[in-house]
Scaffold this motif. Sequence first.
Motif, PDB file in Angstrom:
ATOM      1  N   ILE A 289      29.741  54.563  24.668  1.00 20.25           N
ATOM      2  CA  ILE A 289      30.075  53.795  23.472  1.00 20.25           C
ATOM      3  C   ILE A 289      28.945  53.910  22.460  1.00 20.25           C
ATOM      4  O   ILE A 289      27.809  54.247  22.808  1.00 20.25           O
ATOM      5  N   ARG A 290      29.286  53.655  21.223  1.00 18.99           N
ATOM      6  CA  ARG A 290      28.276  53.577  20.167  1.00 18.99           C
ATOM      7  C   ARG A 290      28.669  52.433  19.235  1.00 18.99           C
ATOM      8  O   ARG A 290      29.829  51.997  19.210  1.00 18.99           O
ATOM      9  N   PHE A 291      27.697  51.951  18.507  1.00 19.37           N
ATOM     10  CA  PHE A 291      27.929  50.817  17.633  1.00 19.37           C
ATOM     11  C   PHE A 291      27.940  51.270  16.168  1.00 19.37           C
ATOM     12  O   PHE A 291      27.146  52.122  15.766  1.00 19.37           O
ATOM     13  N   GLU A 292      28.836  50.680  15.406  1.00 17.31           N
ATOM     14  CA  GLU A 292      28.931  50.956  13.978  1.00 17.31           C
ATOM     15  C   GLU A 292      28.893  49.641  13.218  1.00 17.31           C
ATOM     16  O   GLU A 292      29.110  48.561  13.791  1.00 17.31           O
ATOM     17  N   ALA A 293      28.656  49.739  11.923  1.00 15.46           N
ATOM     18  CA  ALA A 293      28.670  48.553  11.074  1.00 15.46           C
ATOM     19  C   ALA A 293      30.073  47.949  11.049  1.00 15.46           C
ATOM     20  O   ALA A 293      31.082  48.640  11.270  1.00 15.46           O
ATOM     21  N   THR A 294      30.132  46.666  10.796  1.00 12.85           N
ATOM     22  CA  THR A 294      31.417  45.985  10.744  1.00 12.85           C
ATOM     23  C   THR A 294      32.349  46.618   9.706  1.00 12.85           C
ATOM     24  O   THR A 294      31.897  47.112   8.664  1.00 12.85           O
ATOM     25  N   GLY A 295      33.640  46.554  10.003  1.00 10.07           N
ATOM     26  CA  GLY A 295      34.637  47.020   9.037  1.00 10.07           C
ATOM     27  C   GLY A 295      35.026  45.944   8.049  1.00 10.07           C
ATOM     28  O   GLY A 295      35.841  46.184   7.150  1.00 10.07           O
ATOM     29  N   GLU A 296      34.433  44.747   8.203  1.00  8.65           N
ATOM     30  CA  GLU A 296      34.747  43.620   7.324  1.00  8.65           C
ATOM     31  C   GLU A 296      33.458  43.024   6.766  1.00  8.65           C
ATOM     32  O   GLU A 296      33.131  41.848   6.992  1.00  8.65           O
ATOM     33  N   PRO A 297      32.691  43.822   6.013  1.00  8.34           N
ATOM     34  CA  PRO A 297      31.370  43.343   5.562  1.00  8.34           C
ATOM     35  C   PRO A 297      31.439  42.149   4.610  1.00  8.34           C
ATOM     36  O   PRO A 297      30.592  41.248   4.677  1.00  8.34           O
ATOM     37  N   ASP A 298      32.442  42.115   3.738  1.00 10.07           N
ATOM     38  CA  ASP A 298      32.497  41.016   2.769  1.00 10.07           C
ATOM     39  C   ASP A 298      32.706  39.684   3.464  1.00 10.07           C
ATOM     40  O   ASP A 298      32.047  38.680   3.148  1.00 10.07           O
ATOM     41  N   ALA A 299      33.641  39.656   4.420  1.00 10.29           N
ATOM     42  CA  ALA A 299      33.908  38.412   5.144  1.00 10.29           C
ATOM     43  C   ALA A 299      32.690  37.971   5.941  1.00 10.29           C
ATOM     44  O   ALA A 299      32.350  36.775   5.989  1.00 10.29           O
ATOM     45  N   VAL A 321      22.633  40.336  18.595  1.00  5.30           N
ATOM     46  CA  VAL A 321      21.367  39.876  18.013  1.00  5.30           C
ATOM     47  C   VAL A 321      20.804  40.942  17.076  1.00  5.30           C
ATOM     48  O   VAL A 321      20.387  40.651  15.948  1.00  5.30           O
ATOM     49  N   THR A 322      20.802  42.183  17.540  1.00  6.03           N
ATOM     50  CA  THR A 322      20.284  43.285  16.713  1.00  6.03           C
ATOM     51  C   THR A 322      21.062  43.399  15.408  1.00  6.03           C
ATOM     52  O   THR A 322      20.479  43.505  14.314  1.00  6.03           O
ATOM     53  N   ALA A 323      22.397  43.370  15.503  1.00  9.31           N
ATOM     54  CA  ALA A 323      23.233  43.509  14.312  1.00  9.31           C
ATOM     55  C   ALA A 323      23.080  42.312  13.376  1.00  9.31           C
ATOM     56  O   ALA A 323      23.087  42.468  12.143  1.00  9.31           O
ATOM     57  N   LEU A 324      22.942  41.111  13.939  1.00 11.19           N
ATOM     58  CA  LEU A 324      22.793  39.918  13.115  1.00 11.19           C
ATOM     59  C   LEU A 324      21.578  40.025  12.213  1.00 11.19           C
ATOM     60  O   LEU A 324      21.665  39.786  10.993  1.00 11.19           O
ATOM     61  N   PHE A 325      20.447  40.391  12.783  1.00 13.07           N
ATOM     62  CA  PHE A 325      19.233  40.453  11.973  1.00 13.07           C
ATOM     63  C   PHE A 325      19.244  41.638  11.017  1.00 13.07           C
ATOM     64  O   PHE A 325      18.633  41.573   9.950  1.00 13.07           O
ATOM     65  N   ALA A 326      19.948  42.704  11.359  1.00 20.82           N
ATOM     66  CA  ALA A 326      20.105  43.818  10.421  1.00 20.82           C
ATOM     67  C   ALA A 326      20.938  43.368   9.210  1.00 20.82           C
ATOM     68  O   ALA A 326      20.614  43.715   8.059  1.00 20.82           O
ATOM     69  N   GLU A 327      21.994  42.606   9.454  1.00 19.19           N
ATOM     70  CA  GLU A 327      22.834  42.128   8.348  1.00 19.19           C
ATOM     71  C   GLU A 327      22.090  41.098   7.500  1.00 19.19           C
ATOM     72  O   GLU A 327      22.193  41.102   6.267  1.00 19.19           O
ATOM     73  N   LEU A 328      21.344  40.210   8.141  1.00 22.51           N
ATOM     74  CA  LEU A 328      20.547  39.240   7.374  1.00 22.51           C
ATOM     75  C   LEU A 328      19.551  39.961   6.474  1.00 22.51           C
ATOM     76  O   LEU A 328      19.380  39.603   5.295  1.00 22.51           O
ATOM     77  N   SER A 330      19.815  42.951   5.234  1.00 25.99           N
ATOM     78  CA  SER A 330      20.508  43.613   4.126  1.00 25.99           C
ATOM     79  C   SER A 330      20.872  42.634   3.013  1.00 25.99           C
ATOM     80  O   SER A 330      21.060  43.033   1.855  1.00 25.99           O
ATOM     81  N   LEU A 331      20.967  41.354   3.355  1.00 27.51           N
ATOM     82  CA  LEU A 331      21.277  40.315   2.365  1.00 27.51           C
ATOM     83  C   LEU A 331      20.022  39.680   1.775  1.00 27.51           C
ATOM     84  O   LEU A 331      20.119  38.746   0.965  1.00 27.51           O
ATOM     85  N   GLY A 332      18.849  40.157   2.196  1.00 25.77           N
ATOM     86  CA  GLY A 332      17.605  39.566   1.722  1.00 25.77           C
ATOM     87  C   GLY A 332      17.300  38.243   2.387  1.00 25.77           C
ATOM     88  O   GLY A 332      16.549  37.418   1.842  1.00 25.77           O
ATOM     89  N   LEU A 333      17.879  38.012   3.573  1.00 23.76           N
ATOM     90  CA  LEU A 333      17.671  36.769   4.297  1.00 23.76           C
ATOM     91  C   LEU A 333      16.865  37.026   5.567  1.00 23.76           C
ATOM     92  O   LEU A 333      16.639  38.172   5.951  1.00 23.76           O
ATOM     93  N   ASP A 334      16.453  35.957   6.227  1.00 26.80           N
ATOM     94  CA  ASP A 334      15.755  36.074   7.499  1.00 26.80           C
ATOM     95  C   ASP A 334      16.185  34.934   8.409  1.00 26.80           C
ATOM     96  O   ASP A 334      17.218  34.296   8.171  1.00 26.80           O
TER      97      ASP A 334
END
Length: 506
Positions: A289-299, A321-328, A330-334
């Motif tokens: 398996i491999r992981f990709e970015a969500t298909g529903e980024p806006d939501a 956990v890894t994806a959560l902090f990557a998305e945060l 990208s939004l300029g959050l922590d």
Amino acid sequence: MNSSRAFVSLIGAGPGDPGLLTLRGQAALAQADVVLFDYLANPELLRHAPQARTIYVGKKGFSEYISQPDINALIVEQAQMNGGQRVARLKGGDVFVFGRGSEEAQACVDAGVPFEIVPGISSAIAAPAYAGIPVTHRGDARSFAVLTGNTREGDAHYERLSGIDTLVLLMGVRNLSTIAAELIAAGRSPDTPAATIQWGTTPQQRVASGTLGTIAAEVEKAGLEAPAVTVVGEVARLRDRLKWFESPAELGHPLLGKQVAVTRTRDSSSALPDLLRARGAEVLEVPLIRFEATGEPDALHTRLRDLRNVDWLLLSSNQAVTALFAELDSLGLDARALGGVKLGAVGPSTARSLQEHGLRADFVPQTPGARHLGAELPAQPGEVVLHLTSQLAEAELQDALDARGLKYQRAELYRTVPAAPSENELERLKAADVVTLASGSAARHLADLAGTDFSVAAMGPQTADAARAAGFERVWMATSPSLESLVEAAAAAVSGRPQQSADDQS
């Protein structure tokens, strides 16, 4: 990764055990654009060069698939392509010990291509060591010589070796009877202890023992073939007392000679393969398996920007956990964006991943698993629980929370998709004695890819249940959420010990 100029690393791959590659060799592989590897270089080492193009230039005994001059030319050609590439030439054993590495180095010199030599551990010392035979020993051997068995009749001059205590013969199985006779004719006693080691340092290691007068017959009787190393000298007697690598299961090698396939994501790394190898297993790492970015980024981003109405945030994997902090990020959050919610982790491994980001889980179930997280979460009816997960989230967590009157919500944090192994990986996978599974997704992808006729070792009850639901019948389960326990489950699978059901650990 393209280099600004051509460069060649001639790397000794060691005798077969992938753990014997040097750190310098590993670093050179990681920098390579192209890897040329031969018959004696363990293909598991290619995992250290995940971005490189690989070219097999195998030569086996007296049957050459590609000539040495062709290999020399290919090294130079690859180094000079695309404005200059970093080429790693991975050679079994040591580069300069009967490895013809000097010829490859000369080709680089002649073409003006910079190069380096990365020495490797020679099978001349490693194979005897893994068979419990030291090439020197106080009182028995103060000297040793390494010889090639590829000799033409009359050119060996074995009489010159009369003062050498231990002789180590490489590439000598084909000529062993002739070599033994010539050594005896040159003055060696036919009663001199001798041993031949095939595929030394690997799970396929086999050893035949005898004397100089009998070793050829013993090798033939045992069916040993190349690659093999033969040791002649008093030190061969020590094998009976010092052999360690072929110890029985109760001495720490329950997986000796067994093939274990470790399913993982393409980009992940784990200590599991090394733990398995320490138990004697031959390990195949297969990305299923491999992981990709969500298909529903806006939501997803809308939810992450405003968590004021969320009481609990649930994370059911390390990837979450890894994806959560990557998305945060990208939004300029922590991590401060999560300050108003409580955090629930599906197990201690996910909790540790949170700790690495400076956060402590508010709740971790005593028994890992979505079912237990949903049943034991200390939330009150009416509270909002947001589950950040993949598009393939199991229904167990939602069912358990709904039954308690909690308001379950889910947001797609990442996507889990199949990764197609190579044809060679697929063939080796089908020959595995046991396959380790770390997730339900891996179980389903394995079933779709290669069927369910496997013994599998599952990490926890949720994965074990998913494996059974996918059609696997021979399922063993780790008794605790640790890699060591998963290794024990794999050992139980190959030994045929009774299987343990998920209900046994609930």
